[in-house]
Enzyme design. Structure first.
Site, PDB file in Angstrom:
ATOM      1  N   GLU A  96       0.864  -1.190   0.000  1.00 60.32           N
ATOM      2  CA  GLU A  96       0.000   0.000   0.000  1.00 60.32           C
ATOM      3  C   GLU A  96       0.892   1.228   0.000  1.00 60.32           C
ATOM      4  O   GLU A  96       1.881   1.296   0.740  1.00 60.32           O
ATOM      5  CB  GLU A  96      -0.908   0.007   1.228  1.00 60.32           C
ATOM      6  CG  GLU A  96      -1.728   1.272   1.384  1.00 60.32           C
ATOM      7  CD  GLU A  96      -2.532   1.318   2.685  1.00 60.32           C
ATOM      8  OE1 GLU A  96      -2.795   2.436   3.170  1.00 60.32           O
ATOM      9  OE2 GLU A  96      -2.878   0.242   3.213  1.00 60.32           O
TER      10      GLU A  96
ATOM     11  N   GLU B  32      -1.938  12.110   2.332  1.00 59.88           N
ATOM     12  CA  GLU B  32      -2.784  11.733   3.462  1.00 59.88           C
ATOM     13  C   GLU B  32      -2.563  12.708   4.619  1.00 59.88           C
ATOM     14  O   GLU B  32      -1.453  13.192   4.837  1.00 59.88           O
ATOM     15  CB  GLU B  32      -2.457  10.306   3.906  1.00 59.88           C
ATOM     16  CG  GLU B  32      -3.460   9.723   4.881  1.00 59.88           C
ATOM     17  CD  GLU B  32      -3.199   8.249   5.162  1.00 59.88           C
ATOM     18  OE1 GLU B  32      -4.144   7.535   5.529  1.00 59.88           O
ATOM     19  OE2 GLU B  32      -2.030   7.813   5.019  1.00 59.88           O
TER      20      GLU B  32
END
EC number: 3.2.1.6
Length: 639
Positions: free
Chosen positions: A146, A151
């Site tokens: 991932e 973010e």
């Protein structure tokens, strides 16, 4: 230096320069990134899936489907052509009920290594309770990895880049970067934290939006992962020009490289763009971020209460994406094309094969032979006529995959018959012969032609790679040669010998051998093969038998029709073909018939390829008249 030599030298120099330039261009393309896919505007709605299930991060959110998202205005294409994706900022909610409506979209395909350029005009601002992210994940988490590209939570003003995978993946190498590496182990062996790089201030949240957004570039290879952030006024010229050069990007914000095997730990990924609320990260650090706590003992409960009761706070919690572009090294791959069953070519991707096209060997009909009741000597004229008329007599043509129906007899004579299988054309050209007999003794050729073994098979030599097939006959004293012909060639034509005529054509069987023929092997100027000059013994192959009656004799002359078969690759029927005259002379004498008949005669044949269509009434009369005159003079001289 002669002018011709000078021109030749200049031409060679130009050709060499062009070849060098082409090689350099190919080499540069193989070492530079080429655009392979791009999303902007409507393509985010059409080419991405809308996720409408429960939030895997346990957020206080309701992800809506595409229909609801479009009808409620949560997704749209702006007047400038950018893609807008926001959240509900009007409804007050029950903290114990469903969460605030939002959107999560996922790419329909998975992607691997390359250079990804993400142009963002706006991202969710520094708002308490929000957790926006642009990230990618493999099909099998955490083993396929991932990559959290963008973010942040709550009042963040700097991006936080995080990688997750299985096992051990150490990226704590000493590499220059503008961000700060706070954890160098990406694998789950150290927990679920992953390897973390805290970006520079202004790379996310309100400061990012205040400067008009910017561009993120992600370079993913076998050995490293680099991420750059460029504010709107600092985007590299190569990106703006659509030809990104990562070597000129400067120091990345994150440079993740160490002992980790990126090829093994990070497989194909799909991209995800979403905005959730609270959840495992934003909810648990709600108070630490300076957000108001309604319940000091529960940051998560305080987060949910805030999100439910303050809809207007989330008006700026939207994404506005100008574009996402995917670049890969080398030329963009071409889609694979599967040819129809009637063709022998299959086009594959340019990235899979060195040649763009791979050609398989087609199965073609065996060489066909036609035998004609012989006069003692003949003069043959070849003519080609298109469009093709039906055969004057019954003919059976044996073909393999697929088998064409037998040609039906008609009342009109034909000069050529073409059998087409896919892109290859097999053409039989008929020879009109005019014969003058000058006997030394009474000939019994007709008796010999109908005597003997009536069911003897007609032999054929398998197809030659040069494109010319040789056809043999059981009688070693006679030969028939098939001539390969193209529209622009000057084929050598050899007068065929006389063979006996069976009453019926032998029936083809499944065991009959077939010859293999590659269209690419047909030369521009066909030449007779050694086998054509010296035919091999007959093989049990299928053949075409054409029963052709001779014309009425005039002054001791007669006419007959012979054939030869042309194997030529043609893309479409040809009309008005023109041939350069070619003359070949052959001599022979009838053999003793198997029924005991005997006789001898001298024969001469002149085979002429005309420059135009000669099968007209006038041409036939002229040919017969000249031959008849010669025959009459010959008879008078002998007498």
């Amino acid at each position: 230096m002669a002018p011709s030599s000078l021109l030749l030298s200049v031409g060679s120099l130009i050709a060499s320069s062009l070849a060098s330039a082409t090689s350099l261009q190919i080499r540069e393309q193989s070492q530079s990134y080429q655009l392979t896919e791009s999303w902007q505007g409507e393509s985010f709605i059409n080419d991405w899936n809308f996720f409408d299930r429960g939030d895997p991060t346990n957020g206080y959110v309701t992800y809506v489907n595409q229909s609801v998202a479009e009808s409620s205005g949560l997704v749209k294409v702006t007047q400038s052509g950018s893609f807008y994706m926001g959240v509900d900022y009007e409804s007050k909610l029950n903290p114990d009920g469903p969460g605030r409506e939002s959107v999560r979209i996922e790419s329909k395909k998975y992607y691997t290594q390359g250079l990804y350029v993400v142009d963002i005009a706006h991202m969710p601002g520094s708002i308490c309770g929000t957790w926006p992210a642009f990230w990618s994940v493999g099909a099998n988490w955490p083993h396929d990895g991932e990559i959290d590209i963008i973010e942040g939570v709550n009042k963040h003003d700097a991006n936080e880049i995080v990688l997750h995978t299985s096992g051990s993946c150490d990226v704590a190498g000493s590499h220059d970067m503008t961000g700060s590496l706070t954890s160098g182990e990406c694998g789950d062996a150290s927990g679920t934290i992953g390897c973390v790089v805290k970006g520079t201030q202004g790379s996310a949240g309100d400061p990012f939006n205040a400067q008009g957004g910017g561009v993120y570039a992600i370079e993913w290879t076998d050995s490293f992962l680099k991420i750059w952030f460029f504010p709107r006024n600092s985007i590299p010229a190569s990106i703006t020009a659509g030809k990104p050069d990562s070597s000129a990007f400067g120091t990345p914000m994150a440079h993740l490289q160490g002992t980790c095997d990126f090829a093994e730990r990070f497989k194909e990924q799909k991209f995800i763009l979403d905005t959730t609320f609270c959840g495992d990260w934003a909810g648990n650090v709600f108070g630490e971020s300076g957000c108001p706590l309604s319940d000091a003992s529960s940051p998560m409960r305080s987060c949910v209460d805030y999100v439910a009761q303050n809809p207007a706070a989330f008006k700026e919690a939207y994404w506005e994406i100008n574009s996402i572009k995917i670049y890969q090294l080398g030329a963009a791959p071409a889609p694979a094309t599967v040819a129809s069953p009637n063709t022998a070519s299959e086009v594959h991707s340019a990235s899979e094969l060195a040649p763009a096209t791979q050609t398989e060997k087609p199965t073609v009909p065996t060489a066909a032979e036609t035998t004609v009741v012989p006069p003692a000597s003949q003069t043959s004229t070849v003519a080609e006529e298109t469009p093709i008329a039906p055969l004057a007599t019954a003919a059976t043509v044996t073909a393999v995959n697929p088998a064409p129906p037998a040609t039906q007899p008609t009342a009109e004579p034909a000069t050529a018959v073409t059998v087409t299988d896919g892109g290859d054309s097999f053409r039989t050209i008929f020879l009109t012969s005019t014969t003058t007999i000058c006997p030394e003794a009474q000939s019994s050729s007709s008796a010999a032609a109908h005597g003997g073994n009536k069911n003897a098979p007609v032999g054929a030599v398998p197809g030659q790679p040069s494109g010319a097939d040789a056809v043999g006959n059981p009688n070693p004293s006679t030969t028939t040669e098939a001539v390969a012909e193209t529209e622009t060639s000057q084929p050598e034509l050899t007068a065929g010998g006389i063979s006996e005529l069976p009453k019926s054509a032998p029936a083809p069987t499944a065991s009959q051998p077939t010859s293999e023929f590659k269209p690419s092997d047909v030369p521009d100027v066909p030449k007779p093969s050694p086998e054509a000059e010296h035919p091999a013994p007959p093989a049990a192959a299928g053949s075409s038998i054409i029963n052709t009656p001779s014309s009425s004799a005039i002054f001791g002359s007669s006419t007959a029709v012979g054939t030869f078969t042309s194997l030529a690759r043609v893309s479409r029927p040809t009309g008005g073909a023109t041939f350069v005259p070619t003359i070949a002379t052959a001599t022979g004498s009838p053999t003793v018939g198997e029924d005991g008949s005997s006789g001898s005669a001298t024969a001469s044949a002149t085979l002429t390829a005309p420059t135009g269509i000669l099968f007209t009434a006038g041409a036939r009369k002229l040919s017969v008249g000249l031959s008849g005159l010669v025959g009459a003079l010959a008879v008078a001289a002998l007498a």
